[in-house]
Motif scaffolding. Structure first.
Motif, PDB file in Angstrom:
ATOM      1  N   UNK A  94       0.835  -1.209   0.000  1.00  9.41           N
ATOM      2  CA  UNK A  94       0.000   0.000   0.000  1.00  9.41           C
ATOM      3  C   UNK A  94       0.869   1.257   0.000  1.00  9.41           C
ATOM      4  N   UNK A  95       1.867   1.282   0.863  1.00  4.22           N
ATOM      5  CA  UNK A  95       2.748   2.447   0.923  1.00  4.22           C
ATOM      6  C   UNK A  95       3.548   2.581  -0.372  1.00  4.22           C
ATOM      7  N   UNK A  97       2.815   1.634  -3.348  1.00  5.54           N
ATOM      8  CA  UNK A  97       1.973   2.123  -4.449  1.00  5.54           C
ATOM      9  C   UNK A  97       1.757   3.626  -4.294  1.00  5.54           C
ATOM     10  N   UNK A  98       1.542   4.079  -3.055  1.00  9.51           N
ATOM     11  CA  UNK A  98       1.353   5.507  -2.808  1.00  9.51           C
ATOM     12  C   UNK A  98       2.591   6.322  -3.164  1.00  9.51           C
ATOM     13  N   UNK A  99       3.751   5.745  -2.909  1.00  6.69           N
ATOM     14  CA  UNK A  99       5.024   6.413  -3.210  1.00  6.69           C
ATOM     15  C   UNK A  99       5.266   6.436  -4.723  1.00  6.69           C
ATOM     16  N   UNK A 100       4.568   5.569  -5.437  1.00  5.76           N
ATOM     17  CA  UNK A 100       4.736   5.525  -6.883  1.00  5.76           C
ATOM     18  C   UNK A 100       5.984   4.789  -7.330  1.00  5.76           C
ATOM     19  N   UNK A 125      -4.309  -1.907  -3.024  1.00  6.69           N
ATOM     20  CA  UNK A 125      -3.201  -1.270  -3.758  1.00  6.69           C
ATOM     21  C   UNK A 125      -2.462  -2.250  -4.660  1.00  6.69           C
ATOM     22  N   UNK A 128      -2.807  -2.233  -8.507  1.00 10.06           N
ATOM     23  CA  UNK A 128      -2.172  -1.201  -9.339  1.00 10.06           C
ATOM     24  C   UNK A 128      -0.644  -1.240  -9.280  1.00 10.06           C
ATOM     25  N   UNK A 212       8.053   2.404   5.144  1.00  9.30           N
ATOM     26  CA  UNK A 212       7.379   3.679   4.858  1.00  9.30           C
ATOM     27  C   UNK A 212       8.358   4.840   4.998  1.00  9.30           C
TER      28      UNK A 212
END
Lengths: 227, 227
Positions: A94-95, A97-100, A125, A128, A212
Motif C-alpha cells: 500500500x505504501x 503504491x502511494x510512493x509511486x 493497492x 495497481x 514507509x
C-alpha cells in the motif's frame, strides 16, 4: 481466487485482472455481475468474517516480469527478503503504491505471496502496483547493479543513517524478514546498509513502518531532484 | 488485565507496571511467578490464540498526566484524533517509542485505549511510552499552543508537504481517524496541515505508515538541529 473487502473489490474493478462476479450484502454502487447474498454466504466464500459485506471472484493475481521493472529508466524498486506476514506485505504494498515505485520484488519461496489477505491488508493497492516474483533475490540485485542501480538494505543498527545516501537515479530498497533481517548473501549485495535511529527502549520497528520511512525519504530526494 | 505474547510480556517485565504472574507453555527465560500450563489454558486466559505461548496478569495500564508531557522543554508529542483500530494504535505507539517522543496523547472517548491487543500490536512498546488520555483533544492542543508548541495535523491533500515545516522546538503531530481524518475543531487548532505526496492510484496511506513518515521527518530535523 476470491478476494473480499470494500477497497480490495473496488480496486480490482479498476485494476488489471478480470473480475468475474461479485457477491454483496447490499447493491451499493457495485457494477458488473453482482449477486445479493447473506453475510454468511460471503463469509463462506471468502473464508473469513473480515469481508465488509462484499467478495469477488477474480482471476489469479498477475505478477510482472522482473526484467520489466529494470527496463525502466532510473527505476525505484522495493525488494522484500522473505517477508512472511501477509499483513506486512500488504501494508508495504500500500505504501509502495502511494510512493509511486516502479515495482515491488518478492522471492518465490519462503515469502508471502499476493493472497486475498494481502489484497485486504493493502486496501487493494496490489491491483495497481507492479509486483515481480524472483527465483533468487541476490541474483535480482546483481542484475539491478549491472543496470547501474544502487542497492540499499535496511538493517537495524547499521552505521549509515537512512537519510544520508543519495537516492536519486536507479535505486533498490531491500527490507529484511521480520525478526531475522537480511540474509547474509542479500546483505552482501547491498551497496550500503542503512538504519533508522531508535531513541527508545524497543529494539526494532515494524518492517512496514521502516519501509514507509525509507521509501518516503527516497521519494523526497527524488522529487527535490526533479524540480 | 491479562496481556499476551512474547514481546508484550518481556517489555512489561522491564516496564512500569507490576507483573503479578506469568503463564507459559515452556519455562524459557521467564522470571518471577511463572506457571507452566497448556497452550489451551493460555488461550483461555488471554482470550485469543495469538499468545505465542505466554500470558501475564499485570496491573491496569498506567497513563500519564497530559500536564507532565507539556512540562518538558520542547516536547515532541503525537496526538491521535479518534483512532479506533487497536492495530493502528499499537503500531503508532511502537514507532513513537522508537522515535523517542515525549509522549502520545489519545482522547478518552471514541478512541482505542491500551488494551492487551494494543500491547501486542505495539510489541510491548506501550510499557515504555508515556501515554496520556485527554477529555478533549482540541483543548489539549490549545494548552500546548499556550506553551509555545507548534501543532501540525496530517491531512491528506493539504498543500504543505510534510517535510516543509520547521519541526524544531515544541511540536505536536496530530493524526486523524482512519477514513475520516481530523475533526474540524481539531484541524482548526493546527498551525498547519501537512500531507505526504501520493503518486499512485490509492487515495490514502494507512495512518500508522503516515505517522511513521511524519515522526521520522520530525526526528531527523531535531537530530540535525542538535548536532
Amino acid at each position: 481466487m476470491v478476494i473480499y473487502g470494500t477497497h480490495p473489490v473496488e480496486e480490482a474493478l479498476r485494476g488489471r485482472r478480470k473480475v468475474h462476479r461479485i457477491w454483496a450484502t447490499e447493491p451499493g454502487n457495485w457494477t458488473g455481475n453482482v449477486t445479493i447474498v447473506s453475510a454468511d454466504e460471503i463469509a463462506e466464500r471468502a473464508e473469513t468474517d473480515a469481508h465488509q459485506g462484499v467478495a469477488a471472484l477474480v482471476d489469479p493475481y498477475i505478477y510482472v516480469d522482473e526484467a520489466e521493472l529494470l527496463a525502466v529508466e532510473n527505476p525505484f524498486i522495493i525488494a522484500l527478503d522473505e517477508i512472511t506476514d501477509p499483513q506486512n506485505l500488504g501494508a508495504i504494498a500500500r505504501t509502495a503504491e502511494g510512493v509511486g515505485v516502479t515495482g515491488l520484488v518478492i522471492p518465490e519461496r519462503r515469502a508471502a505471496e499476493v493472497t486475498p489477505a494481502v489484497c485486504k491488508a493493502s486496501a487493494g493497492a496490489v491491483e495497481h502496483l507492479p509486483i515481480a516474483r524472483v527465483r533468487n533475490l541476490a541474483d535480482f540485485l546483481q542484475s539491478a547493479k549491472d543496470k547501474q542501480c544502487w542497492v540499499y538494505g535496511a538493517a537495524a543498527g547499521s552505521d549509515t543513517r537512512y537519510d544520508q545516501p543519495d537516492y536519486k537515479g536507479g535505486v533498490i530498497a531491500v527490507m529484511g524478514a521480520e525478526g531475522k533481517g537480511l540474509r547474509p548473501r542479500v546483505a552482501s549485495m547491498c551497496d550500503d546498509l542503512v538504519s533508522l535511529p531508535l531513541l527508545g527502549k524497543v529494539e526494532s520497528l515494524n518492517v512496514s513502518a521502516t519501509a514507509a520511512v525509507l521509501l518516503y525519504e527516497m521519494l523526497q530526494q527524488r522529487l527535490d531532484a526533479s524540480t
